[in-house]
Design an enzyme around this catalytic site. Structure first.
Site, PDB file in Angstrom:
ATOM      1  N   GLY A  95     -25.621 -19.361 -18.963  1.00 35.12           N
ATOM      2  CA  GLY A  95     -24.493 -19.569 -19.579  1.00 35.12           C
ATOM      3  C   GLY A  95     -23.180 -19.577 -18.815  1.00 35.12           C
ATOM      4  O   GLY A  95     -23.550 -18.775 -17.506  1.00 35.12           O
ATOM      5  N   GLY A 123     -23.603 -15.108 -17.819  1.00 36.50           N
ATOM      6  CA  GLY A 123     -24.695 -15.081 -17.106  1.00 36.50           C
ATOM      7  C   GLY A 123     -24.895 -15.369 -16.175  1.00 36.50           C
ATOM      8  O   GLY A 123     -25.645 -14.810 -14.906  1.00 36.50           O
ATOM      9  N   ALA A 162     -23.926 -10.699 -25.691  1.00 33.19           N
ATOM     10  CA  ALA A 162     -23.387 -11.875 -26.102  1.00 33.19           C
ATOM     11  C   ALA A 162     -23.291 -11.299 -27.286  1.00 33.19           C
ATOM     12  O   ALA A 162     -22.505 -10.556 -27.951  1.00 33.19           O
ATOM     13  CB  ALA A 162     -24.764 -12.202 -26.918  1.00 33.19           C
ATOM     14  N   PRO A 170     -21.499 -11.563 -31.770  1.00 40.75           N
ATOM     15  CA  PRO A 170     -20.045 -10.417 -31.565  1.00 40.75           C
ATOM     16  C   PRO A 170     -21.281  -9.532 -31.934  1.00 40.75           C
ATOM     17  O   PRO A 170     -22.652  -8.819 -32.155  1.00 40.75           O
ATOM     18  CB  PRO A 170     -20.306 -10.093 -33.332  1.00 40.75           C
ATOM     19  CG  PRO A 170     -21.232 -11.147 -34.060  1.00 40.75           C
ATOM     20  CD  PRO A 170     -21.591 -12.265 -33.660  1.00 40.75           C
ATOM     21  N   THR A 216     -21.049  -3.963 -24.203  1.00 39.74           N
ATOM     22  CA  THR A 216     -20.465  -4.053 -22.776  1.00 39.74           C
ATOM     23  C   THR A 216     -19.101  -3.700 -23.861  1.00 39.74           C
ATOM     24  O   THR A 216     -17.473  -3.772 -22.979  1.00 39.74           O
ATOM     25  CB  THR A 216     -20.504  -5.678 -22.231  1.00 39.74           C
ATOM     26  OG1 THR A 216     -19.629  -6.975 -23.275  1.00 39.74           O
ATOM     27  CG2 THR A 216     -20.865  -5.475 -21.027  1.00 39.74           C
ATOM     28  N   HIS A 226     -15.700  -5.138 -30.792  1.00 42.11           N
ATOM     29  CA  HIS A 226     -15.366  -5.911 -30.106  1.00 42.11           C
ATOM     30  C   HIS A 226     -15.145  -7.477 -30.826  1.00 42.11           C
ATOM     31  O   HIS A 226     -15.460  -8.168 -30.580  1.00 42.11           O
ATOM     32  CB  HIS A 226     -16.527  -6.693 -28.074  1.00 42.11           C
ATOM     33  CG  HIS A 226     -15.600  -7.485 -27.622  1.00 42.11           C
ATOM     34  ND1 HIS A 226     -14.437  -7.686 -26.859  1.00 42.11           N
ATOM     35  CD2 HIS A 226     -16.341  -9.313 -27.713  1.00 42.11           C
ATOM     36  CE1 HIS A 226     -14.926  -8.748 -26.232  1.00 42.11           C
ATOM     37  NE2 HIS A 226     -15.705  -9.604 -26.834  1.00 42.11           N
TER      38      HIS A 226
HETATM   39  N1  NAD Z   1     -19.037  -9.162 -25.036  1.00 43.67           N
HETATM   40  C1  NAD Z   1     -17.648  -9.733 -24.092  1.00 43.67           C
HETATM   41  O1  NAD Z   1     -16.568  -9.306 -23.820  1.00 43.67           O
HETATM   42  C2  NAD Z   1     -17.941 -11.308 -24.226  1.00 43.67           C
HETATM   43  C3  NAD Z   1     -16.993 -12.136 -23.470  1.00 43.67           C
HETATM   44  C4  NAD Z   1     -17.213 -12.976 -23.016  1.00 43.67           C
HETATM   45  C5  NAD Z   1     -18.660 -13.998 -23.939  1.00 43.67           C
HETATM   46  N2  NAD Z   1     -19.227 -13.116 -24.971  1.00 43.67           N
HETATM   47  C6  NAD Z   1     -20.877 -13.875 -25.062  1.00 43.67           C
HETATM   48  O2  NAD Z   1     -21.269 -14.255 -24.164  1.00 43.67           O
HETATM   49  C7  NAD Z   1     -22.056 -15.014 -25.344  1.00 43.67           C
HETATM   50  C8  NAD Z   1     -22.702 -16.361 -23.628  1.00 43.67           C
HETATM   51  O3  NAD Z   1     -21.767 -17.402 -23.641  1.00 43.67           O
HETATM   52  P1  NAD Z   1     -21.424 -17.946 -22.549  1.00 43.67           P
HETATM   53  O4  NAD Z   1     -20.017 -18.183 -22.815  1.00 43.67           O
HETATM   54  O5  NAD Z   1     -22.077 -17.822 -21.366  1.00 43.67           O
HETATM   55  O6  NAD Z   1     -22.036 -19.004 -24.260  1.00 43.67           O
HETATM   56  P2  NAD Z   1     -22.893 -20.493 -22.899  1.00 43.67           P
HETATM   57  O7  NAD Z   1     -22.856 -20.970 -24.693  1.00 43.67           O
HETATM   58  O8  NAD Z   1     -22.140 -20.782 -21.795  1.00 43.67           O
HETATM   59  O9  NAD Z   1     -24.379 -19.370 -22.490  1.00 43.67           O
HETATM   60  C9  NAD Z   1     -25.416 -19.612 -23.148  1.00 43.67           C
HETATM   61  C10 NAD Z   1     -26.498 -19.400 -22.525  1.00 43.67           C
HETATM   62  O10 NAD Z   1     -27.518 -18.890 -23.552  1.00 43.67           O
HETATM   63  C11 NAD Z   1     -28.317 -19.411 -23.218  1.00 43.67           C
HETATM   64  N3  NAD Z   1     -28.976 -19.096 -24.772  1.00 43.67           N
HETATM   65  C12 NAD Z   1     -29.433 -19.886 -25.839  1.00 43.67           C
HETATM   66  N4  NAD Z   1     -30.183 -18.890 -26.768  1.00 43.67           N
HETATM   67  C13 NAD Z   1     -30.728 -18.511 -26.122  1.00 43.67           C
HETATM   68  C14 NAD Z   1     -32.271 -17.513 -26.310  1.00 43.67           C
HETATM   69  N5  NAD Z   1     -32.344 -17.416 -27.533  1.00 43.67           N
HETATM   70  N6  NAD Z   1     -33.022 -16.990 -25.629  1.00 43.67           N
HETATM   71  C15 NAD Z   1     -32.168 -17.115 -24.009  1.00 43.67           C
HETATM   72  N7  NAD Z   1     -31.138 -17.986 -23.609  1.00 43.67           N
HETATM   73  C16 NAD Z   1     -29.950 -18.550 -25.091  1.00 43.67           C
HETATM   74  C17 NAD Z   1     -27.788 -20.832 -24.128  1.00 43.67           C
HETATM   75  O11 NAD Z   1     -29.159 -21.820 -23.544  1.00 43.67           O
HETATM   76  C18 NAD Z   1     -27.203 -20.956 -22.888  1.00 43.67           C
HETATM   77  O12 NAD Z   1     -27.457 -21.037 -21.305  1.00 43.67           O
HETATM   78  C19 NAD Z   1     -21.806 -15.578 -26.078  1.00 43.67           C
HETATM   79  O13 NAD Z   1     -22.256 -14.951 -27.653  1.00 43.67           O
HETATM   80  C20 NAD Z   1     -19.946 -15.480 -26.113  1.00 43.67           C
HETATM   81  O14 NAD Z   1     -19.228 -15.601 -27.395  1.00 43.67           O
HETATM   82  C21 NAD Z   1     -19.324 -12.113 -24.716  1.00 43.67           C
END
Ligand code: NAD
Length: 320
Positions: free
Chosen positions: A14, A17, A124, A126, A148, A180
């Protein structure tokens, strides 16, 4: 001569990634990317888009569309976990608790069973619960699971200090620690610039360095939600934080970053992942550093760990 490609798998392509992939290519950090997602149209599209941009990258790379075949990532040096559903985190990262932990439940052991021996970099949310889930579900060497965590929050904190004190953020040594998430906090007592504690600088030159810590700490903590509320996701900064961690592993940098790691008694806490400053190199987390928290900060750290435990306690399949 044996030349080995530096290979990175990305699960979940998404916003986050895909940007991790782009950042790795633009910085020349990876030679091969393996893209995986439950949405096979997404991996096809991101493979095409990233491949089309290779001409503008410092060196060529191979980008593989692995669709939803997780096992194909098992040969990678590093696997990034960005599988989540950011729409659920509108109010709070805990909104993704069940979705993101269930995702890991579905694929972590499959990839380990397929022979994965590399390093997990998990993003991902939390983030701390998900990092702990990788360890609990697979019994994987915890040093080779890097959340991270506050790598990103610490960058946000340094930016805020830099903005007010008019100092290059790279010249500032300051960390966000703990979750985080909203229970994380700035470890002000260990903050320094040029080897001089921030507190001493505030006394020497109050006009420049006597900072409004509450305000800056809050801006670092809630900065992600300024971005998320405005565009429905955060992507560039977290992707660059993950790429920095990956570069530190590939180049065995022994770099110090905030990262979510298994606590083994630090400040009386154990058995969960959360962030403290860590030394990161080829084998993952080499050492967890003590940021010298004062009594009030130790209490905040304890509360942050409790918050992570409360989240974990809601997950029905959590291994005992
Ligand atoms: N740790 C951090 O600092 C931080 C910062 C930003 C976002 N995030 C997290 O990163 C994650 C991704 O964010 P995003 O904006 O790309 O979200 P998004 O909803 O745009 O994309 C998530 C992607 O994961 C895929 N997905 C879902 N379940 C899956 C599975 N079981 N196997 C494979 N793929 C799967 C979905 O199809 C989608 O393409 C979220 O959990 C978000 O909260 C973390």
């Amino acid at each position: 001569m044996s030349l080995q490609a530096r290979t990175v798998g990305i699960i979940g392509v998404g916003h986050v990634g895909a940007h991790v992939g782009n950042s790795l290519l633009l910085q020349g950090i990876a030679d091969e990317l393996y893209l995986c997602d439950i949405d096979r149209h997404a991996t096809e599209a991101q493979t095409q888009d990233l491949s089309d941009s290779l001409l503008f990258c410092p060196h060529n790379a191979l980008i593989r569309d692995c669709g939803d075949r997780y096992e194909e990532l098992a040969s990678c040096d590093i696997i990034v976990n960005a599988a989540g559903k950011v729409a659920l985190a509108k109010e709070n990262r805990d909104g993704e608790l069940f979705f993101s932990s269930d995702a890991v439940h579905g694929f972590a052991q499959r990839i380990v069973d397929a022979g994965f021996k590399g390093i997990w970099v998990t993003i991902a949310n939390p983030c701390d619960v998900v990092a702990t889930a990788f360890w609990k579900l697979t019994d994987y060497d915890p040093a080779r699971i890097i959340g991270t965590g506050t790598a990103l929050d610490s960058a946000r904190l340094r930016y805020q200090i830099a903005r007010v004190a008019r100092i290059d953020p790279k010249s500032i040594d300051a960390y966000m620690v703990g979750e985080h998430g909203f229970s994380g906090f700035a470890a002000w007592s260990g903050a320094s610039i040029g080897g001089i504690p921030l507190q001493a600088l505030a006394e020497l030159d109050p006009q420049r360095f006597d900072l409004d810590r509450d305000d800056l700490g809050k801006k670092a903590l809630y900065g992600g939600y300024v971005t998320l509320n405005g565009k429905g996701c955060t992507e560039y900064a977290v992707a660059n934080a993950a790429a920095r961690i990956i570069a530190a592993v590939f180049h065995d940098e022994h770099s110090v970053m905030g990262a979510s790691t298994l606590l083994t008694g630090q400040y009386g806490q154990r058995g969960i992942f959360t962030s403290l400053p860590c030394i990161i190199g080829r084998e993952g987390i080499e050492e967890v550093l003590d940021p010298g928290l004062d009594d009030a900060e130790i209490e905040l750290f304890r509360a942050s760990c409790e918050h992570i435990r409360t989240n974990i306690s809601q997950i029905s399949w959590w291994p005992k």
